[in-house]
Structures are given as structure tokens and as C-alpha cells.
Scaffold this active site. Structure first.
Site, PDB file in Angstrom:
ATOM      1  N   ASP A 186       0.878  -1.179   0.000  1.00 43.95           N
ATOM      2  CA  ASP A 186       0.000   0.000   0.000  1.00 43.95           C
ATOM      3  C   ASP A 186       0.908   1.218   0.000  1.00 43.95           C
ATOM      4  OD1 ASP A 186      -2.286   1.817   0.497  1.00 43.95           O
ATOM      5  OD2 ASP A 186      -3.310  -0.025   1.088  1.00 43.95           O
ATOM      6  N   HIS A 263      -3.894   2.243  -4.684  1.00 46.16           N
ATOM      7  CA  HIS A 263      -3.160   2.105  -3.416  1.00 46.16           C
ATOM      8  C   HIS A 263      -1.696   1.762  -3.701  1.00 46.16           C
ATOM      9  CE1 HIS A 263      -6.277   2.383  -0.282  1.00 46.16           C
ATOM     10  NE2 HIS A 263      -7.101   1.876  -1.186  1.00 46.16           N
ATOM     11  N   GLU A 319     -10.878   1.019  -4.373  1.00 46.26           N
ATOM     12  CA  GLU A 319     -10.704   2.466  -4.246  1.00 46.26           C
ATOM     13  C   GLU A 319      -9.779   3.098  -5.296  1.00 46.26           C
ATOM     14  OE1 GLU A 319     -11.544   3.353   0.357  1.00 46.26           O
ATOM     15  OE2 GLU A 319      -9.615   2.390   0.051  1.00 46.26           O
TER      16      GLU A 319
END
Ligand code: ACM
Length: 680
Positions: A186, A263, A319
Site C-alpha cells: 500500500d 493504493h 478504491e
């Protein structure tokens, strides 16, 4: 020595069984609750006079021998009594992880269809063991409801070493969980050595600040390994092999997660040519148009698959901002060539292509529920986190789903009254809330079959220490373990809690920093009874420019005078949410009344953009045309950490039929949440 079962004992046995039918765990504290328990009043003693016999394949035999030798159970080769573990068919069990435990005073026998089943029988023995080293005699027949029972640990936002991971493997295995999902990559740091891309661990694994929040809300710089400003770490490939083996020896599969297409700030700073703009520190999403992206991801996944034998490889998928894709020539070219209608289909193109690659190595992909957007890859399994809808959509299209809905399974939420707790990310989610989740509720038999499992997720943005990680995991993961294993018809929170308290004591005695359930503060006191006041049940009119938000309607236009107070969290459907327009309502008391106070609570939780009002105006009127201002309260709204509550009210003496309550946002704008306007 075996005793003849006397008539009296038989009678006792009958009553014990009758009682068991009421509650499987009334007779034993095993967690997760077994499927069927028939105990008698005698005991088998692990007193050193017990021989261990294992009838299983070589690998299982070695694994179980090593495990039991290191356990508190003592064995002697020539013992008069025996513990026998045997892989054999067990009538009445459908799961290969099931087992039957039969204990007399002379012999304990665990029969199972697999080594895992034997291991779970052993866990039951270890949980039944009392201070005298004995377990009750009788029979337990047991198997799990769900195949996948997992814990996800984020090791990117803060890094935790391999010994700590092994310690958690020991604990979750004890509660019959069988998957550990490691969120290895991440923005905050890449955590796995990849030989082909050394910059991932020489640079992208290190950052300028030890605490994620200082880094994320600060400079967000990465650092060279070994430099004074470098904070972070990574697992070498040997570390990974050690973790995977340690887990396998406890019948746990470790699932690696490699995030894509989003990410990925750390990768795209170390290897900026993989982003759309080729600039370091600018992008979170891979360039999906560039062939180099696929080369990189496939090379990384090849090394990952060599290290992790798991069927599943988690490819993230959540996301993605997709912000640079519309203006990126390569992404646009890809969309044209592949006839992709929008950026969701572009993301889906990447996921499908990666799936094909992973499938070609005999593995499967699993991803967060955004992999549904733009069309799900043909063999993918979905991890449903944004509620349960993603999981449902997956099973409705014939795909498997692992349920991890944020409202029940996100262990970074507060587990008790926020003012009593270290700062957390999400809202109030006590043990009882986690336990209330039933992943197959309301589903048809066909749909339920595709609910593959359940998982508790611990994201660690605000959890920088090992102590805090354990504090957030235990005991809530025990609820996940029981949901995944036990019969939903047997579920009873009070009964579970008693067993969880004992399990927490045992965990704490073994050095785990579990949350002490005996000190639980509990729900917000305002929620314990209905508020009774002059405006209760009265009509509320909302100004046209300041409607409540439908997603947080708390029951609609009656919410602010229904007597129902909000709890510790704005997502509990009792707080009404307002965005941008603020609050502007008029309550009609029905007739002119003498009033002495008007007040409402607001909450602030800055991370999800929930703020206190900067100004509240309370006014009164007898005709709803002319309003007299009773008070104007100003408050300087400042960002803080955590969750807090503030009452904005007036007290005095006045007459009114209509009361206007206005609340305005500060410069942060964002959300306002209030639960009840109380008029006395
Ligand atoms: C997630 O919480 N972004 C999967």
C-alpha cells in the site's frame, strides 16, 4: 478404569443431553461452539500416563506430533491410557475439517477426514482442559459452517515483524480459523522482498515518519533503506517462507495481497514509469494502458506465487481514483482497442488480464468488491467490504464471496465507548455488534452455498504498536470465528460473551494484549431509554435548502423528535446527517407553551468528514413568521483525533409554539450529525 454406567449416571446423562439441546455450550466453554456435545460426568486425565498415537499421512503425522509435543499435554510412550488421532471417514460429517472427539476415562480418540480436522479436535481438547489437566468424558461431533474463516492484517500502514505474525497465527488457529490474509502492499510501504524489483524494498518499504498519521498528513516521503529518516520494514523471502510454513503447520493458509491498480503510490514512486504521468509522488494508480504495468505485475505475482502456495492470490482492486486514465494517451488507446466504454471497464480489463495470468499458474484471484465494477472476471471470488451488496451481487452471478462488511467485520472500529478507547478509525462496533452478523441471513440455499467465508479485517492506520493490534483483534475475532464455524440457530450473545470472557482471560495469561471485556463501558447512556420532552412526536419542517441526507435519514422527518437518541456512532441509523446545507428546521409544538430549554447533540469525527457546527441559532415564534432569537452559539471548529460529542443549547424562560433550530458548518464544511432536538 472404565466404570459401568449405573442407572443414576444414565439418568444424569439423559438430563445433560436434554439440557444440551437448549444450549450446546451450557456444558462446555468451547469457542467456537461445537455442533453437538454430549458430555458425561467422568474425566480423562492428561497425567503423564498417556500414549500418543497418530494414524495419518506422513505430513499430518509430523505436523501434529510437533504441535502436540510443544503443547501443555504430556505424553509417555508406554502410557496406560491413550490419545489417538486418526484420519478416517466420520459418519454424519460433511466438511473435511470436521472431527469427532470421543473421550472415556482411558482413551481419547479424535477421528477426522483430514489433518485439519484432527487439529481442530486437538484445539477442542486444549480448550476443555481444566487446571487439573482433565477433560470431561463424552462425545463432541463438530464441523464448520463456512469453509473460509479469516483474519486480514494490514502490515503496510505499520509494519509488524514475523514473530508477531506467528504469535497471531497461534491464537487464531486455536479458535479454528484457517486463513490469514496479509495486506502486503500500500502507499505507506511495500512489505515483501521481490528479487526482480529491488527498489520496492530498498526504497518503497521505508518512509519519513514512523507513525502513519504523521506521514500521511505530512510530507508522505519515502526514504532509502538504512538512512536515518527511514522507518518501516519488509519481509525477506525467507521470512515469508517461515511464516507460510508456521501457518501451514497450524492448518492456516496465508493469502498475500498485492494491490492493483490503486493504493500503489509507493510502487509508482520507486518505478514512476509504471504510472500514467511517469512522475514520482504524483499517482496512486498504475497506468493500465502501458504494457510495462503487466510485465511488472506478472513478474511480481510470479515471485509471490512461488512463495505462497495458497489457492487464492488477493489482487486488491479497491478504491481506484482512476483520475489520470481519461487523459492518459496509453489508457485511452487501450480503451479504444479493447472497446471499453469507461474507466470501470478499463479497471476490469486489468483485473481480467491478471486473472488469466494467475489462472494460468493454477491459482485463483480474490479481490475487494470494486472488482465487480465494469464486469467481474470469470473465475474471481469477491471480498465484500462496502456492506454486503458486493457479496450478494457476486453470488447472484455464480461467484463465491467472502463477507467482510465494514459495519461488522472492520476491527479498526471502536470496540467500546470512544472516550474510553485509544483512537480508532471507524465507528462504534462492540463485540455484540460483530456477533450479530449472519452472512447467510435472508439468502436462499443456492445463494448461501456461494458464501465462501467470513473475515475480520484489521487496517492499522491508527494502530502503530503490537499491543494495540492485539487489543483491536481480541476478542472481536472470536465472534468472527464463531460466526464462521458454529450453527447460527445456536447463536446467543450472552452465552457467547461468557465464553469470550474466559477466552480473553486465557489469551491475556498467554501474553496477548486483549481488550478486557470485564471493563466494557457499553453503549451511550442516552440510548438506554427514550427521551421524553415537549417536542416529542411533534412535526418538524425542514428548510428547502437544508434537507437531511437520505443515506443518513434516521427514519425521516420524525427523527429529530422521535425520542430516539443516537449511540456512539453516526452510522447507527439514529443520527440524522446533513451535508453542505447545514441544519434548518422548525418544530411545531401544536400550541403555545412555556419553554425552559432547547438543545441538541452533535458529534465530530474528522476522518470521515463529520464535524461540529461552527454556529447554532435557536429562535422561537408564536406564528412561524416572526422568530425571536433565543441564543446564538459560536464554536471554533478544529480538527481533532477521535470521536467527540457537543451539546448546543439554550436555557431560560420563553413562550413559543414554533422553535427554529439552525446549525451551520465551519470552514471544513463536510457533514453535521444530530439525533434529537430536546425541548423542555
Ligand atoms: C478497503 O477497506 N479499502 C478494502
Amino acid at each position: 478404569m472404565k466404570k459401568a454406567i449405573t442407572g443414576a449416571l444414565a439418568l444424569l446423562f439423559f438430563f445433560a443431553c436434554a439440557h444440551v439441546q437448549e444450549h450446546i455450550t451450557d456444558k462446555c466453554d468451547v469457542l467456537p461452539a461445537p455442533q453437538s456435545v454430549e458430555l458425561t460426568s467422568d474425566h480423562f486425565a492428561f497425567d503423564g500416563d498417556v500414549a500418543l498415537e497418530i494414524v495419518a499421512g506422513d505430513d499430518d503425522k509430523r505436523t501434529l506430533t510437533d504441535y502436540l509435543t510443544a503443547s501443555p499435554l504430556a505424553f509417555s510412550e508406554n502410557g496406560d491410557k491413550s490419545l489417538t488421532l486418526e484420519v478416517a471417514a466420520v459418519e454424519g460429517l460433511t466438511s473435511p475439517e470436521g472431527y469427532r472427539l470421543e473421550a472415556t476415562e482411558d482413551n481419547v480418540k479424535v477421528t477426522a477426514q483430514s489433518g485439519a480436522g484432527l487439529f481442530y479436535g486437538v484445539q477442542t481438547i486444549l480448550q476443555l482442559l481444566d487446571e487439573k489437566g482433565t477433560i470431561p468424558t463424552g462425545t463432541i461431533t463438530d464441523e464448520p459452517q463456512l469453509e473460509y474463516r479469516g483474519l486480514m492484517l494490514d502490515v503496510s500502514r505499520h509494519f509488524f515483524g514475523k514473530e508477531f505474525i506467528k504469535k497471531q497465527i497461534d491464537a487464531i488457529a486455536h479458535f479454528k480459523m484457517n486463513r490469514l490474509h496479509l495486506h502486503l502492499t500500500d502507499a505507506a510501504g511495500w512489505r515483501i522482498e521481490i528479487k526482480k524489483y529491488p527498489r520496492l524494498t530498498q526504497f518503497a518499504a521505508w518512509r519519513s515518519k514512523p507513525l502513519w498519521k504523521d506521514w500521511w498528513f505530512g510530507d508522505r516521503l519515502y526514504a532509502e533503506e538504512g538512512s536515518p529518516e527511514a522507518h518501516g520494514g519488509y519481509y525477506t523471502q525467507d521470512d515469508i517462507r517461515e511464516i507460510v510454513k508456521y501457518a501451514a503447520d497450524r492448518y492456516i493458509t496465508v493469502i498475500p495481497e498485492i494491490e492493483m491498480p490503486a493504493h500503489s503510490e509507493e510502487v509508482l514512486t520507486a518505478y514512476p514509469e509504471l504510472s500514467c504521468t511517469h512522475e514520482p509522488y504524483k499517482q496512486a494508480d498504475f497506468c493500465v494502458g502501458n504494457e510495462k504495468t503487466y510485465e511488472f505485475l506478472e513478474n511480481v505475482l510470479t515471485e509471490v506465487m512461488e512463495l505462497f502456495p495458497s489457492e487464492y492470490i488477493h489482487i486488491g482492486g479497491d478504491e481506484a481514483g482512476k483520475a489520470s486514465w481519461p487523459s492518459c494517451p496509453l489508457c485511452q488507446k487501450r480503451m479504444k482497442e479493447e472497446n471499453l466504454a469507461d474507466v470501470n471497464e478499463l479497471q476490469s480489463y486489468l483485473i481480467r488480464r491478471i486473472e488469466k495470468f494467475v489462472n494460468s499458474k493454477g491459482r485463483q484471484i480474490i479481490g475487494w468488491d470494486e472488482i465487480l465494477d465494469g464486469g467481474l472476471a470469470p473465475n474471481a471470488t469477491v471480498m465484500s467490504w462496502r456492506g454486503t451488496e458486493g457479496g450478494l451481487a457476486a453470488v447472484n452471478s455464480g461467484h463465491k464471496a467472502v463477507m467482510t462488511p465494514g459495519g461488522y467485520c472492520y476491527l479498526d472500529s471502536y470496540q467500546d465507548a470512544p472516550h474510553t478507547q485509544p483512537m480508532a478509525f471507524g465507528p462504534y462496533m462492540p463485540l455484540q455488534k460483530v456477533y450479530s452478523y449472519n452472512p447467510t441471513e435472508g439468502l436462499s440455499e443456492e445463494q448461501a452455498k456461494l458464501i465462501y467465508g467470513i473475515q475480520g479485517n484489521l487496517w492499522v492506520e491508527y494502530i502503530p504498536t503490537e499491543e494495540l493490534v492485539e487489543y483491536m483483534i481480541y476478542p472481536r475475532i472470536l465472534a468472527i470465528a464463531e460466526i464462521g464455524w458454529s450453527n447460527p440457530a445456536e447463536r446467543d450473545y450472552d452465552n457467547f460473551k461468557q465464553r469470550a470472557v474466559k477466552a480473553v482471560d486465557a489469551l491475556r495469561a498467554k501474553g496477548y494484549d486483549a481488550f478486557d471485556l470485564s471493563k466494557e463501558f457499553g453503549p451511550r447512556k442516552e440510548t438506554l431509554s427514550e427521551a421524553d420532552h415537549l417536542a416529542k412526536g411533534k412535526t418538524v419542517t425542514y428548510a428547502e435548502k437544508a434537507p437531511f441526507n437520505e443515506s443518513y435519514n434516521a427514519g425521516g422527518a420524525t427523527a429529530l423528535t422521535d425520542g430516539v437518541r443516537g449511540g456512539w456512532t453516526y452510522t447507527d441509523k439514529k443520527w440524522q446527517g446533513f451535508i453542505r446545507g447545514g441544519v434548518d428546521v422548525v418544530i411545531d409544538l401544536g400550541e403555545e407553551k412555556e419553554i425552559s430549554s432547547v438543545a441538541a447533540d452533535f458529534m465530530q469525527m474528522c476522518i470521515p468528514d463529520v464535524w461540529f457546527p461552527a454556529e447554532v441559532i435557536i429562535s422561537a415564534s408564536s406564528d412561524s413568521v416572526e422568530f425571536k432569537e433565543l441564543t446564538r452559539i459560536e464554536h471554533t471548529v478544529v480538527r481533532d483525533e477521535g470521536l467527540s460529542y457537543k451539546n448546543y443549547g439554550w436555557s431560560g424562560k420563553s413562550n413559543a409554539r414554533y422553535i427554529r433550530y439552525q446549525a451551520k458548518s465551519g470552514p471544513q464544511r463536510g457533514w453535521l450529525f444530530t439525533d434529537e432536538i430536546i425541548v423542555e
